[in-house]
Design an enzyme around this catalytic site. Structure first.
Site, short mmCIF file in Angstrom:
data_model
loop_
_atom_site.label_atom_id
_atom_site.label_comp_id
_atom_site.label_asym_id
_atom_site.label_seq_id
_atom_site.Cartn_x
_atom_site.Cartn_y
_atom_site.Cartn_z
N GLU A 57 -47.19 -9.27 17.93
CA GLU A 57 -48.57 -9.64 18.21
C GLU A 57 -48.94 -10.98 17.57
OE1 GLU A 57 -50.88 -8.27 19.96
OE2 GLU A 57 -52.75 -9.11 19.19
N ASP A 58 -48.55 -11.16 16.33
CA ASP A 58 -49.08 -12.29 15.56
C ASP A 58 -48.11 -13.45 15.32
OD1 ASP A 58 -51.36 -10.80 15.35
OD2 ASP A 58 -50.88 -9.98 13.38
#
Ligand code: MN
Length: 735
Positions: A91-92
């Site tokens: 996600e990051d």
């Protein structure tokens, strides 16, 4: 000046947490697992190396904490630890799912993929959020660990919510109570569910939370004394009979205490079961049931049990796998005490839920076919058959999380577990769609009943069918399970389609008869005449005789005036306009927030906020509505329509008046109403809007709506009123 960061101290802390994780996981680890965890840790550390959390601490501490929760509090193993360590990486950071798959295999990659899909939940509006959640549930049927790790992630975020801005706190806390706490409950993770609920309360109703927490702490030593005395004879007897066991006194959670106070309208001091006594037995699986009942017998030798409060979840576990024997007994100081009796295995399942459940299943205990498994299957089926919108689905799913079950049997004795309040018709659909669609009625315990009959525990149900029977839309009001609802809706839709085909044919014939061409223009004129929105709806109504086919001629040859169908819905009169009328003050200054000045606002009628209350704004088409954060609708609004929530607080001003409700109870005497109203209007100069008083048998109950300036003003009024001779109770209420 930015704070000085001691990098070496941080490095030490990260290592400390990592070693702690390995220590906790050690009993579960096999050959090579430690290496795998180390690899995941290093990758996560590297990927997050430049990131910090809102609190300022290094980001890696978050995945470490989530992994720690997964092992320690949920009892998950290596794959989950690896997935938890890497859960925010895709996600990051630039890492891709394919990288994870290459390094850690397809299983771990799928779990992380599931977690990544639902990570954007906060950023979106309602339906997207619901859609995301639906995606998460789709992975549930594939691998339930996605949800378990998501719960660990949520728990850690809730534990560290302090560093978030206020409006995010409210949003996250609401979403937690709306979805995650019930989900934890449904999966049998009691400890996590309880903590999530308490944390929710801490951030939404801070004052009450602090107050109750203080009271629980205050009463602790008295409670410990009481428990010691209560347990003493049981303890002696268990020892004498050679049991291996542990006895604990468990205080109730703050959230459940408050829930009870509100539900039963009692004070903290009046909540009698502030704690439960738990006896945990170390016995082999084949002896645990007998042992539990033996202990029950010992407990009730010393204390009289309440026969209405015996719960045997040992013989029939709850749907989430919970097993325990509960009884409520009268202690010697005359106080009811709940005693929970269970084996070590049952206790583990109760605390850690799903994962512990499977752990024991593997070791071959006497666990019957898991009802939890049946629930997961039901969710899967709901996902497969449900074609309603994501939001509707979410509502249905939530209902499914909360409901209690009713245990029923087929004529051959097969157990069918349905949600509480399910009917014989639900039962029929649960057995088979075909049986549901042709259900005529049921024989319940040999007695003939209509299919709307509401099932009760232990009912034995035989469904009666007929080939001629077919569902009508009325059936939807007789069922509560989503399976039955979906099947009936499917049938009605197909049926409607078939009927519409008939109707289309009827129209064609009729037009032929009149000698008019079947053109779209002519069809439009017919629809306009009958005021029906769509052709298919028109065909259907024509086929079932709701419309008179003979009028078709008129519709084409007579000029008609279009019927205006505009609904003139009256906008509800906003309260602050009323205030404005009374006081002549502009109401624009009630709230200040980032965006509020642009909006009209009004005060929610469900909770009647007044200055001093914790409030938030909710955007609607007609303007901003101000609710109290403790409003019963708050959770729903904040979790479903988070993007419409606006921060709000009161400005300092005294001259405005707000509507608040006061409820009074007391013993009736001549002149008491006079005394009450005199205090309100004369001595405190408060305007009353309405007053209703009921009295009978020398007891009166009154409700007064008053205009006050703020909470202080209201509290002063309540104080004064409670001193009136004969008044026993005065409290504020939400209308
Ligand atoms: Mn996370």
């Amino acid at each position: 000046m930015p704070p000085v960061i001691d990098l070496e101290a941080e490095r030490q802390e990260i290592l400390r947490q990592y070693r702690r994780l390995l220590r906790t996981a050690k009993p579960y680890l096999h050959d090579g697992d430690t290496k795998l965890i180390k690899k995941a840790f290093n990758q996560s550390l590297e990927a997050h190396k430049d990131m910090r959390r809102k609190s300022g601490e290094p980001y890696i501490l978050h995945p470490l904490a989530v992994a720690q929760i997964a092992v320690e509090e949920i009892g998950l193993g290596t794959t989950s630890i690896v997935a938890a360590l890497l859960h925010d990486v895709v996600e990051d950071t630039p890492t891709e799912i394919s990288d994870i798959e290459r390094d850690f295999g397809p299983k771990t990659a799928r779990i992380i993929d599931g977690l990544t899909k639902i990570s954007g939940v906060f950023e979106y509006g309602s339906s997207e959020q619901a859609e995301n959640f639906r995606k998460m549930l789709l992975t549930l049927s594939e691998d339930v660990r996605v949800i378990l790790i998501k719960l660990a992630d949520r728990l850690h975020n809730m534990r560290t919510l302090d560093s978030m801005p206020r409006h995010k706190q409210l949003k996250i806390a609401s979403e937690t109570i709306y979805l995650y706490a019930p989900l934890a409950h449904r999966l049998g993770l009691y400890a996590i569910k309880t903590e999530l609920e308490d944390l929710h309360l801490k951030y939404t109703d801070t004052e009450i939370y602090a107050e109750l927490k203080g009271k629980v702490k205050q009463s602790q030593s008295a409670r410990n004394r009481f428990i010691k005395e209560f347990v003493h004879p049981i303890d002696e007897e268990l020892k004498a009979q050679g049991f291996h066991y542990e006895i604990k006194g468990r205080p109730k959670s703050i959230y459940s205490i408050l829930k009870k106070m509100r539900k039963q309208n009692v004070t903290f001091e009046e909540v009698y079961d502030l704690f439960a006594i738990r006896v945990i037995l170390d016995v082999p699986p084949e002896q645990e049931k007998a042992a539990c009942w033996q202990v029950y017998s010992i407990v009730t030798d010393f204390y009289q049990p309440n026969p209405d409060r015996l719960r045997d979840w040992v013989s029939t576990p709850k749907a989430n796998g919970y097993e325990s024997l509960h009884t409520t007994v009268m202690s010697h100081p005359g106080q009811w005490v709940e005693v929970q009796i269970r084996s070590r295995r049952m206790d583990d399942i109760a605390e850690k839920g799903y994962a512990a459940h499977w752990k024991y299943k593997d070791t071959g205990s006497l666990q019957p076919e898991s009802t939890l498994e049946a629930w997961v299957n039901r969710v899967r089926e709901m996902l497969e058959t449900n074609n309603s919108s994501a939001l509707e689905f979410m509502d249905e799913f939530r209902q499914n999380l909360f409901v209690k079950e009713v245990y029923t049997f087929t004529p051959k004795g097969k157990l069918i577990i349905l949600p509480d309040k399910a009917t014989a018709l639900d039962f029929a659909f649960d057995i088979h769609t075909h049986i549901g669609l042709h259900c005529l009625g049921a024989k319940v315990n040999q007695k003939l009943e209509p299919f709307s009959y509401q099932l009760r525990n232990g009912d034995q149900v035989e469904i009666l069918t007929s080939h001629k029977q077919r569902p009508t839309s009325e059936w939807l009001t007789y069922v509560i399970t989503s399976k039955a609802k979906t099947r009936i809706k499917d049938f009605l839709r197909d049926d409607k389609r078939a009927k519409a085909d008939d109707g289309k044919f009827i129209l064609e014939k009729r037009l032929e008869l009149i000698g008019v061409d079947n053109t779209p223009e002519n069809l439009q004129r017919v629809l306009a005449y009958f005021n029906v929105p769509t052709p298919s709806e028109f065909y259907y109504r024509l086929a079932v005789g709701q419309l008179d086919g003979r009028e078709i001629r008129d519709s084409l040859f007579k000029t008609t005036t279009a019927v205006s169908r505009a609904n003139s819905v009256l906008e509800p009169k906003k309260f602050d306009h009323e205030v404005q009328k009374i006081r002549g003050v502009r109401p624009d200054m009630l709230v200040v927030g980032e965006r509020t000045d642009k909006f009209n606002h009004s005060l929610a009628r469900c909770c009647n906020p007044i200055p001093g209350d914790d409030v938030f704004g909710f955007e609607t088409e007609t303007g901003l509505i101000i609710h109290r954060t403790s409003c019963h609708r708050a959770v729903d609004l904040m979790s479903n329509y988070g993007n419409r929530i606006v921060r709000a607080k009161w400005t300092d001003q005294l001259e405005l008046a707000f509507l608040a409700g006061i409820r009074l109870k007391g013993s009736d005497r001549v002149g008491i109403v006079n005394d009450v109203t005199r205090i309100i209007s004369t001595s405190l100069k408060v305007n009353m809007r309405s007053i209703t008083v009921d009295s009978n048998d020398g007891f009166f109950e009154g409700q007064i709506m008053v205009f006050v300036n703020d909470t202080d003003h209201l509290n002063k009024l309540i104080q004064r009123l409670s001193k009136v001779n004969g008044v026993l109770q005065v409290e504020r209420f939400e209308s």
